[in-house]
Design a protein around this motif. Sequence first.
Motif, mmCIF file in Angstrom:
data_model
loop_
_atom_site.group_PDB
_atom_site.id
_atom_site.type_symbol
_atom_site.label_atom_id
_atom_site.label_comp_id
_atom_site.label_asym_id
_atom_site.label_seq_id
_atom_site.Cartn_x
_atom_site.Cartn_y
_atom_site.Cartn_z
ATOM 1 N N TRP A 72 1.223 13.320 6.081
ATOM 2 C CA TRP A 72 0.490 12.143 5.623
ATOM 3 C C TRP A 72 -0.680 12.557 4.728
ATOM 4 O O TRP A 72 -1.012 11.842 3.779
ATOM 5 C CB TRP A 72 -0.014 11.315 6.802
ATOM 6 C CG TRP A 72 1.087 10.676 7.585
ATOM 7 C CD1 TRP A 72 1.459 10.987 8.866
ATOM 8 C CD2 TRP A 72 1.967 9.642 7.169
ATOM 9 N NE1 TRP A 72 2.516 10.198 9.249
ATOM 10 C CE2 TRP A 72 2.847 9.363 8.230
ATOM 11 C CE3 TRP A 72 2.104 8.921 5.980
ATOM 12 C CZ2 TRP A 72 3.840 8.388 8.144
ATOM 13 C CZ3 TRP A 72 3.099 7.948 5.902
ATOM 14 C CH2 TRP A 72 3.950 7.696 6.971
ATOM 15 N N TYR A 76 -1.470 10.813 1.200
ATOM 16 C CA TYR A 76 -2.555 9.840 1.110
ATOM 17 C C TYR A 76 -3.956 10.414 0.941
ATOM 18 O O TYR A 76 -4.923 9.664 0.973
ATOM 19 C CB TYR A 76 -2.545 8.957 2.360
ATOM 20 C CG TYR A 76 -1.358 8.034 2.466
ATOM 21 C CD1 TYR A 76 -0.848 7.388 1.347
ATOM 22 C CD2 TYR A 76 -0.749 7.801 3.689
ATOM 23 C CE1 TYR A 76 0.243 6.533 1.447
ATOM 24 C CE2 TYR A 76 0.330 6.935 3.797
ATOM 25 C CZ TYR A 76 0.819 6.308 2.674
ATOM 26 O OH TYR A 76 1.884 5.455 2.776
ATOM 27 N N VAL A 82 -5.488 3.712 3.894
ATOM 28 C CA VAL A 82 -4.149 3.210 3.599
ATOM 29 C C VAL A 82 -3.673 2.496 4.859
ATOM 30 O O VAL A 82 -3.930 2.953 5.972
ATOM 31 C CB VAL A 82 -3.177 4.352 3.228
ATOM 32 C CG1 VAL A 82 -1.762 3.829 3.045
ATOM 33 C CG2 VAL A 82 -3.654 5.074 1.980
ATOM 34 N N HIS A 84 -0.368 0.564 6.911
ATOM 35 C CA HIS A 84 1.040 0.214 7.097
ATOM 36 C C HIS A 84 1.086 -0.882 8.153
ATOM 37 O O HIS A 84 0.345 -0.821 9.136
ATOM 38 C CB HIS A 84 1.852 1.398 7.614
ATOM 39 C CG HIS A 84 2.119 2.444 6.585
ATOM 40 N ND1 HIS A 84 3.047 3.450 6.801
ATOM 41 C CD2 HIS A 84 1.612 2.684 5.354
ATOM 42 C CE1 HIS A 84 3.082 4.245 5.749
ATOM 43 N NE2 HIS A 84 2.211 3.798 4.851
ATOM 44 N N GLN A 88 5.615 -0.156 7.558
ATOM 45 C CA GLN A 88 5.852 -0.371 6.135
ATOM 46 C C GLN A 88 4.514 -0.406 5.400
ATOM 47 O O GLN A 88 3.568 -1.058 5.849
ATOM 48 C CB GLN A 88 6.581 -1.693 5.902
ATOM 49 C CG GLN A 88 7.941 -1.763 6.574
ATOM 50 C CD GLN A 88 8.904 -0.735 6.030
ATOM 51 O OE1 GLN A 88 9.033 -0.582 4.824
ATOM 52 N NE2 GLN A 88 9.580 -0.027 6.906
ATOM 53 N N PHE A 89 4.456 0.253 4.237
ATOM 54 C CA PHE A 89 3.232 0.236 3.451
ATOM 55 C C PHE A 89 2.799 -1.205 3.198
ATOM 56 O O PHE A 89 3.606 -2.062 2.845
ATOM 57 C CB PHE A 89 3.446 0.945 2.110
ATOM 58 C CG PHE A 89 2.247 0.833 1.207
ATOM 59 C CD1 PHE A 89 1.184 1.710 1.347
ATOM 60 C CD2 PHE A 89 2.183 -0.159 0.249
ATOM 61 C CE1 PHE A 89 0.066 1.592 0.528
ATOM 62 C CE2 PHE A 89 1.081 -0.284 -0.572
ATOM 63 C CZ PHE A 89 0.004 0.589 -0.437
ATOM 64 N N LYS A 92 -3.823 -0.369 0.234
ATOM 65 C CA LYS A 92 -4.652 0.834 0.261
ATOM 66 C C LYS A 92 -5.995 0.543 -0.389
ATOM 67 O O LYS A 92 -6.159 -0.450 -1.112
ATOM 68 C CB LYS A 92 -3.966 2.013 -0.420
ATOM 69 C CG LYS A 92 -3.697 1.833 -1.894
ATOM 70 C CD LYS A 92 -2.969 3.045 -2.444
ATOM 71 C CE LYS A 92 -2.630 2.853 -3.914
ATOM 72 N NZ LYS A 92 -1.954 4.025 -4.453
#
Length: 126
Positions: A72, A76, A82, A84, A88-89, A92
Amino acid sequence: MMAALTWNTGRGLVVLGQGLSTIQHAGHLPVLTLFTKKMCPLCDEAKEELKPYKKRLILEEVYIDRVENSSWYGKYKNDIPVFHLNGQFLMKHHIDKRLLEKSLEKLENPPEGNSNHSSIRQGPTS
């Protein structure tokens, strides 16, 4: 190691495996994962902004500067915070409250015949 915060919602959180390999929680609350690191003022601000949502989601913090989360970190390191939602994203750099609210409403009110409340998630794929 990751930290999980439930804000005393009364719903349990069970973490299985290491990192973000598999997560399930009771009560079917969505999991909002915050990718953070030590000394992140923007992340601290984001956590404050999330307090009104404490009964609608479980906030999970993943410290990307820990060895076990190195995949990660590579992804990132220049983008935290960020977020999720259920693996799921979502967003950010800052909290987009309209996007978060819309996403939560979608999960809380699924279309008729689609009551998928699954919260099993997989970690990073490289």
